[in-house]
Design a protein around this motif. Sequence first.
Motif, PDB file in Angstrom:
ATOM      1  N   SER D  98     -14.983  -6.776 -22.409  1.00 53.51           N
ATOM      2  CA  SER D  98     -16.348  -6.301 -22.182  1.00 53.51           C
ATOM      3  C   SER D  98     -17.153  -7.297 -21.375  1.00 53.51           C
ATOM      4  O   SER D  98     -18.158  -6.958 -20.774  1.00 53.51           O
ATOM      5  CB  SER D  98     -17.040  -6.038 -23.515  1.00 53.51           C
ATOM      6  OG  SER D  98     -17.486  -7.256 -24.063  1.00 53.51           O
ATOM      7  N   PRO D 102     -17.629  -6.061 -16.568  1.00 53.05           N
ATOM      8  CA  PRO D 102     -18.874  -5.990 -15.796  1.00 53.05           C
ATOM      9  C   PRO D 102     -18.992  -7.120 -14.773  1.00 53.05           C
ATOM     10  O   PRO D 102     -19.728  -6.998 -13.799  1.00 53.05           O
ATOM     11  CB  PRO D 102     -19.971  -6.100 -16.854  1.00 53.05           C
ATOM     12  CG  PRO D 102     -19.322  -6.488 -18.092  1.00 53.05           C
ATOM     13  CD  PRO D 102     -17.874  -6.247 -17.983  1.00 53.05           C
ATOM     14  N   PRO D 105     -17.083  -6.656 -10.555  1.00 56.00           N
ATOM     15  CA  PRO D 105     -17.604  -6.155  -9.270  1.00 56.00           C
ATOM     16  C   PRO D 105     -18.255  -7.229  -8.416  1.00 56.00           C
ATOM     17  O   PRO D 105     -18.508  -7.000  -7.243  1.00 56.00           O
ATOM     18  CB  PRO D 105     -18.638  -5.099  -9.671  1.00 56.00           C
ATOM     19  CG  PRO D 105     -18.588  -4.954 -11.122  1.00 56.00           C
ATOM     20  CD  PRO D 105     -17.682  -5.958 -11.701  1.00 56.00           C
ATOM     21  N   VAL D 127     -18.268  -1.052  -6.587  1.00 50.81           N
ATOM     22  CA  VAL D 127     -19.055  -1.809  -7.567  1.00 50.81           C
ATOM     23  C   VAL D 127     -19.473  -0.906  -8.715  1.00 50.81           C
ATOM     24  O   VAL D 127     -19.318  -1.240  -9.895  1.00 50.81           O
ATOM     25  CB  VAL D 127     -20.287  -2.444  -6.884  1.00 50.81           C
ATOM     26  CG1 VAL D 127     -21.248  -2.982  -7.927  1.00 50.81           C
ATOM     27  CG2 VAL D 127     -19.871  -3.535  -5.929  1.00 50.81           C
ATOM     28  N   LEU D 128     -20.007   0.271  -8.375  1.00 47.07           N
ATOM     29  CA  LEU D 128     -20.489   1.170  -9.419  1.00 47.07           C
ATOM     30  C   LEU D 128     -19.336   1.659 -10.290  1.00 47.07           C
ATOM     31  O   LEU D 128     -19.463   1.766 -11.511  1.00 47.07           O
ATOM     32  CB  LEU D 128     -21.223   2.358  -8.792  1.00 47.07           C
ATOM     33  CG  LEU D 128     -22.558   2.007  -8.118  1.00 47.07           C
ATOM     34  CD1 LEU D 128     -23.179   3.248  -7.497  1.00 47.07           C
ATOM     35  CD2 LEU D 128     -23.523   1.376  -9.098  1.00 47.07           C
ATOM     36  N   SER D 131     -18.206  -1.094 -12.706  1.00 44.68           N
ATOM     37  CA  SER D 131     -19.145  -1.354 -13.797  1.00 44.68           C
ATOM     38  C   SER D 131     -19.228  -0.153 -14.738  1.00 44.68           C
ATOM     39  O   SER D 131     -19.687  -0.293 -15.871  1.00 44.68           O
ATOM     40  CB  SER D 131     -20.519  -1.747 -13.253  1.00 44.68           C
ATOM     41  OG  SER D 131     -21.133  -0.642 -12.667  1.00 44.68           O
ATOM     42  N   THR D 134     -17.161  -0.379 -18.319  1.00 45.16           N
ATOM     43  CA  THR D 134     -17.580  -1.098 -19.533  1.00 45.16           C
ATOM     44  C   THR D 134     -17.709  -0.199 -20.753  1.00 45.16           C
ATOM     45  O   THR D 134     -17.245  -0.577 -21.841  1.00 45.16           O
ATOM     46  CB  THR D 134     -18.908  -1.832 -19.269  1.00 45.16           C
ATOM     47  OG1 THR D 134     -18.895  -2.291 -17.930  1.00 45.16           O
ATOM     48  CG2 THR D 134     -19.093  -2.963 -20.223  1.00 45.16           C
ATOM     49  N   GLU D 165     -24.620   8.270 -16.014  1.00 47.32           N
ATOM     50  CA  GLU D 165     -23.655   7.896 -14.996  1.00 47.32           C
ATOM     51  C   GLU D 165     -23.833   8.708 -13.709  1.00 47.32           C
ATOM     52  O   GLU D 165     -23.877   8.169 -12.606  1.00 47.32           O
ATOM     53  CB  GLU D 165     -22.250   8.093 -15.561  1.00 47.32           C
ATOM     54  CG  GLU D 165     -21.192   7.246 -14.908  1.00 47.32           C
ATOM     55  CD  GLU D 165     -21.446   5.758 -15.052  1.00 47.32           C
ATOM     56  OE1 GLU D 165     -21.428   5.275 -16.174  1.00 47.32           O
ATOM     57  OE2 GLU D 165     -21.659   5.091 -14.017  1.00 47.32           O
ATOM     58  N   THR D 215     -27.590  -0.297 -19.158  1.00 47.13           N
ATOM     59  CA  THR D 215     -27.496  -1.624 -19.744  1.00 47.13           C
ATOM     60  C   THR D 215     -28.047  -1.648 -21.171  1.00 47.13           C
ATOM     61  O   THR D 215     -28.195  -2.715 -21.752  1.00 47.13           O
ATOM     62  CB  THR D 215     -28.269  -2.637 -18.889  1.00 47.13           C
ATOM     63  OG1 THR D 215     -29.581  -2.119 -18.664  1.00 47.13           O
ATOM     64  CG2 THR D 215     -27.603  -2.847 -17.564  1.00 47.13           C
ATOM     65  N   GLN D 252     -23.926  -7.058 -17.050  1.00 48.40           N
ATOM     66  CA  GLN D 252     -24.034  -5.775 -16.371  1.00 48.40           C
ATOM     67  C   GLN D 252     -25.426  -5.589 -15.769  1.00 48.40           C
ATOM     68  O   GLN D 252     -25.578  -5.076 -14.662  1.00 48.40           O
ATOM     69  CB  GLN D 252     -23.727  -4.658 -17.357  1.00 48.40           C
ATOM     70  CG  GLN D 252     -23.359  -3.396 -16.622  1.00 48.40           C
ATOM     71  CD  GLN D 252     -22.972  -2.289 -17.564  1.00 48.40           C
ATOM     72  OE1 GLN D 252     -23.182  -2.397 -18.775  1.00 48.40           O
ATOM     73  NE2 GLN D 252     -22.421  -1.240 -17.023  1.00 48.40           N
ATOM     74  N   ILE D 255     -25.519  -7.522 -12.467  1.00 42.10           N
ATOM     75  CA  ILE D 255     -24.827  -6.857 -11.353  1.00 42.10           C
ATOM     76  C   ILE D 255     -25.643  -5.670 -10.852  1.00 42.10           C
ATOM     77  O   ILE D 255     -25.860  -5.499  -9.645  1.00 42.10           O
ATOM     78  CB  ILE D 255     -23.430  -6.376 -11.811  1.00 42.10           C
ATOM     79  CG1 ILE D 255     -22.599  -7.541 -12.331  1.00 42.10           C
ATOM     80  CG2 ILE D 255     -22.725  -5.645 -10.682  1.00 42.10           C
ATOM     81  CD1 ILE D 255     -22.196  -8.544 -11.299  1.00 42.10           C
ATOM     82  N   LEU D 256     -26.125  -4.856 -11.779  1.00 40.08           N
ATOM     83  CA  LEU D 256     -26.861  -3.666 -11.345  1.00 40.08           C
ATOM     84  C   LEU D 256     -28.181  -4.041 -10.673  1.00 40.08           C
ATOM     85  O   LEU D 256     -28.628  -3.360  -9.754  1.00 40.08           O
ATOM     86  CB  LEU D 256     -27.105  -2.733 -12.532  1.00 40.08           C
ATOM     87  CG  LEU D 256     -25.856  -1.969 -12.986  1.00 40.08           C
ATOM     88  CD1 LEU D 256     -26.148  -1.142 -14.218  1.00 40.08           C
ATOM     89  CD2 LEU D 256     -25.331  -1.062 -11.880  1.00 40.08           C
TER      90      LEU D 256
END
Lengths: 157, 157, 404, 342
Positions: D98, D102, D105, D127-128, D131, D134, D165, D215, D252, D255-256
């Motif tokens: 876990s 994340p 990416p 990337v999406l 992620s 997770t 999503e 997240t 996460q 990254i986002l």
Amino acid sequence: MSILSSVKRHIDAISTGLKYLFASSRMTVRYPEYSITLRDNYRGMIRYYKDKCISCSLCARICPADAIKMYRKAGEKKMYPGINYQRCIFCGFCVSICPADALEHTPVHDIAWESLEEMIFPPEEFGREWVSPALEEGARRVKAVFDEKRGLTHVPE
Amino acid sequence: MNLREKIEEKLKDIATSIEYPRPDLIVIAVNRDRIMEAAQRIVELGFDHLASVEGVDLPKENAIEVIYHAESYEEELRNTIVELKTRVARDDPKLQSLINVWPNALYLERETWDMLGVVFEGHPELKRLLLPPWWDDIPPLRKDYKVKVEGIIVGTK
Amino acid sequence: MEQSSLTFRYKELERAWDGEKVYEVFIGPQHPASGHMRFIVRLDGDIIVNVEPDIGYVHRTMEKLAETKEYIKSIPLFERATIIDSNNITLGYVRALEKLLGIEVPPRARYLRTLLSEINRIASHLYGLGLAGIFINHSTMFMWGFGDREIWLQLAEELTGARLTHTYSIPGGVRSDLPQDFKDRALKAIRYMERRLKDYMKIFFNNPVTVARYKDIGILKKEDAKRLGIVGPNLRASGVRYDARLVEDYGAYREIDFEVPVREEGDALSRLLLRIDEIKISMDIIRQVLEKIPDGPILAEKYLRLIPPKLRKTMEETGRVKFPGLFASLRPPPGEATARVEMGHGEVFYHIISDGSPKPYRVRIVTPSFRNLLLLRYLPVGHRFMDFPAIYGSVDYFPPEADR
Amino acid sequence: MMVLEIIEYIIRLILSPPIFAPIIYPGLVTVLVILLSIIWVERKIAAKVQLRYGPLYVSKPIGGALQMLADATRFFFQEIIVPRDADSIAFLIAPAASLVLPLLPIVFVPAAPSFVAISVEYSLPLVLAISALTPIVIIVMAWAANNKFTIIGGIREAFMVIAYELSLFISALAMAIFYGTLNLEDIVSMQKSLPGVILNPLAAITFFVAMVMATSRLPFDIVEGEQEIVAGPFTEYTGILYGLVMGAGYVQLYILCLVFVELFLSGWYPYIGLLGEIYPALGGVSLFIKAYLLMVFIVFLRSVYGRYRLDQAISIGWKSLLPLSLASVFLSLGLLAAGVVI
């Protein structure tokens, strides 16, 4: 709820959060460094004056927590009160009922003990003077002040 | 017609006594087998819920008195509490459950069973409420359940 | 009789849930949200089909303990049922005792009791609202509620000498008089609180997330509220105008102009908002008390006479009451008395039976949380699992008070 | 001489983007610094709004900034308890996964012009997509612990995934459609003068809300729901395993936030050439600053909101976010049709 009013409410909530993020007000008193001075009528640790005591045992009779007991030495007739702080709930009934003003509250409450046995005070030790350990170690005294904008604040004396 | 007259008219044939010990209290005593009937008539007068159910242990008379206190939220009745009481035998304390007359008797009766051992017949849930589930001593609010009481004198050397 | 729309499913109570296709979740007793009690929540998917409250984790058998103590010793005992609202819960006992003793309370003492009762009510509501915040994980409401409660505790401490366990009302009066600077400080506190309530509305009560979580959840209908004997803000939020302050003659409420707020919706949000309404009313009552409070003794003449003159002088100097020696063994004549007092959580009921000895023969206390316990059983059924904490939060249930 | 050459070689190796990006910036080391700082920032912000001090007594002169280091140390040495009924292999592996998943990416996220570990044409969907893995690990965790609370938490996670999503992807694609590329680097370079948020605010709002959902930040921290299900899928974890799963959410988020800044807030522009001459990644420092500020704002929401109910969050996902994200696609198409060209 219409979308518009919902958006307004979200913005209200977030802006209120931001307002407090940048406003300077805190309620916390950082205790061991600062110590709040208690007022004279605070019902703190109880102090006993043996010279005033008339041995009437009213304090022991009214104690709702069985904390005060009358100590009688073998062979003696007079009894004097002692206190067990394991039990005391600081209701102050003993102080209120004492007809000779031999008991009084002190504005000290931050006392701690290392063992349960230490919390029992026979008449000889019941009369000791109490000092706040925080003040002994150099805490700064602060007092409670009410403020219309900031509510309850504590300012150095 | 005022409330007292109404109550007397409604309940005089089943009540063994109706008393008015205080301005805000009407005490109605009935026999054990008339409790349901009396309760229904009190509800018809508008006292639609209970403030309390309690049991009083009377070992000298070998009885447990079960007392229901009914009250009302209506403006003209709310100043008065109606006390309905009856006696059950101490060694066989059984009484009809009134949960269908006063729905909020559910937990109040269960507590009375828990604390005094009065069995409410027809109550669907007579199991431990406040006492631990493994309790097997006599019910604590019976007078023969003794609480240890300390004296106030301590002898020292 | 109006038909009740809540189904009192007694059959369901008798039903054994073993082997049923339900998902049983135990909430409590060691749990972040439930406090000292446990709920057995039975779920069908995400829908609650049954809730079984399991209480008694903080039971102290106070009624039995009271039978073993002299009358006055039970005041600090009952205080510990609802320590957050201690003057209100003890006032019921003191009132019933005064009825038995046939004591009249002097006017100044009645005003002072009202003052502390309302301070307690505000503090109790802030406590409940703070918890209602954390039940949906709104930590700011939690901290604000508990933080601002400190202001009222400070006022109570200045009046009584203790932060929570005031033990303030005694038979025949109160234990201490108003400090010199109290009025000024209390008025400042009220003005601050009024300002803060606006921010409370913005960040919590009008917050769309809060509204989504609390609005139309756990609706208690008026008829059900009456029949189930629900008390306090939970009752008044369902449209019933009942308050023990209107009923029982205690404190100075007969001489004070105040309104009992009522809301009609009966849902969780209105239960919360009603507490905000009550905080405002209580602050208004405090203002009036400070304005109207008469001069005079704070203990009944009958007891004052028993105090030696030297002590009476110190009493006047310090503003603190000395007890007559009689207090250690009060003996009311045989008889019984009831008293009802409106606490923050609702009506508390006392019934004292005296047999003429210095100890009561029987004391019955029914606390508001114990009466409101039924709500936790009936309101969540049919709601989603996540609504359970919201409903619990809105009822303002206080386990030590229910368990006694 | 050999020694110097080796040292020089090592330094060159470390400074080469394929190593530097994943290990140092924007990769592992940066993530560690962020983890240690953002949780402190979050607690400090919440404390300030709530009229408290927050962490203080660990390193008092700097406001308790080392609190998280102390917490992490404690987690590290705490005993790890594996419940008897748990599936121990899955239970132990899932927390590590876990945190890694994340983080993965990061190798496709450019940190400055042509500064990326692995340069691919399709970095945005990659990337999406990574992620999005997770939640599977979280569900594995929930199942492995074999506990009523964790299973409810795992089911909640599964419901939440389908709620956000789709909208997350579609709103990102709306920008890709407008810019005509799936490469994050190209997308950023086209925002030099005008950030994407101005052109397509709908996509920005949708992506933002979906990101908060993804997240598990308030008001959507439904999975943890401590008031009814203790800590959701993480209930049974102790020690460093608990530390790992708690950290994963922040990774996460990081990254986002980087992706959000690159899609809508013109990435590393304004580019600071002076720093860029020292080392190329340094020039893109505004990307990091913007992403960090965005994270600060999201953690600030904790002190403003409570938690939505699961079904409310799902209905927000399907009934509001999905239509909004579709609208943002049409907005992009409309802009293209109207001839708006960067």
